[in-house]
Design an enzyme around this catalytic site. Structure first.
Site, PDB file in Angstrom:
ATOM      1  CB  CYS A  74      -0.927  -0.040   1.224  1.00 52.79           C
ATOM      2  SG  CYS A  74      -1.761   1.509   1.601  1.00 52.79           S
ATOM      3  CB  CYS A 114       0.490   1.632   4.135  1.00 53.68           C
ATOM      4  SG  CYS A 114      -1.276   1.258   4.033  1.00 53.68           S
TER       5      CYS A 114
END
Length: 231
Positions: free
Chosen positions: A159, A162
């Site tokens: 991600c 992230c």
């Protein structure tokens, strides 16, 4: 003048054709995706994640062709271009690229699952299982047994937002340890919690006080904005 007019007409037709090709891709929510799958006889369902991701979980009857693999075009060319193709990945990034490629290759209709298999599972379309993957709810609740605030961050290694948030979350874990307990949980390793909490987007942040959620956020958030919530 005639040649000029003919050139303009050809250019217009080419643009029109390109528009029709792009229009062959439709991003649809899990409910509609499920309905259309059921309405098709032997639907062409394509999982474009890695073989490892596919082995971990996938929608029933999906075939796996890795979008980032070397043989994507060769493998999907074996499908019937006159029939709809249903495409999905984890959260929708790779499937959007794959859907555009399929449209360019001449597939008549491509349905792209909005939010990927993460949203599909969060909305209850994945088969139910008693197998616990990762932390169970009881263990999760034990993390909240503290007088301090507890910030839980569900993330994934793949991600991009992230990854961007990871450095300052790690820094805040140490800087704010007297006030806030920060817990980071890999969503791929804690699938049972992700399903139970209906997490459909990453990162997903949950702030607890006295075991109750007082704030939550999905997607990227800056360090400054996050710190405001922890004051």
């Amino acid at each position: 003048m005639k040649n000029f007019f003919a050139t303009i007409c050809c250019a217009f037709l080419l643009l029109s054709c390109k528009g029709q090709t792009a229009g062959g891709v439709e991003k649809i929510a899990p409910a509609q995706f499920s309905q259309k799958l059921k309405s098709e006889n032997a639907p062409q369902l394509l999982d474009v994640r890695t073989p490892g991701e596919y082995a971990g979980e996938h929608i029933d009857n999906a075939i796996n062709v890795n979008w980032n693999g070397p043989n994507f075009e060769t493998e999907v060319a074996k499908l019937d271009k006159s029939k709809p193709v249903f495409v999905y990945c984890k959260i929708g990034g790779r499937s959007s690229q794959a859907a555009a490629k399929l449209s360019q290759m001449g597939f008549s209709k491509v349905y792209d699952l909005e939010g990927g298999i993460l949203k599909w599972t969060a909305e209850g379309y994945a088969p139910k299982t008693d197998r616990i993957i990762g932390m169970c709810s009881q263990e999760y609740n034990e993390l909240l047994n503290t007088d301090k605030l507890v910030l839980v961050d569900f993330y994934a290694k793949w991600c991009a937002p992230c990854k961007k948030m990871a450095p300052y979350l790690e820094k805040m874990t140490d800087e704010m340890k007297d006030k806030v307990t920060i817990v980071r949980l890999d969503a791929d390793e804690h699938k049972t919690l992700v399903e139970e909490m209906k997490i459909a987007e990453l990162p997903a942040l949950f702030l607890y006080k006295d075991k109750k959620i007082i704030w939550q956020h999905k997607g990227f958030i800056s360090e400054a904005e996050l710190k405001q919530q922890l004051q």
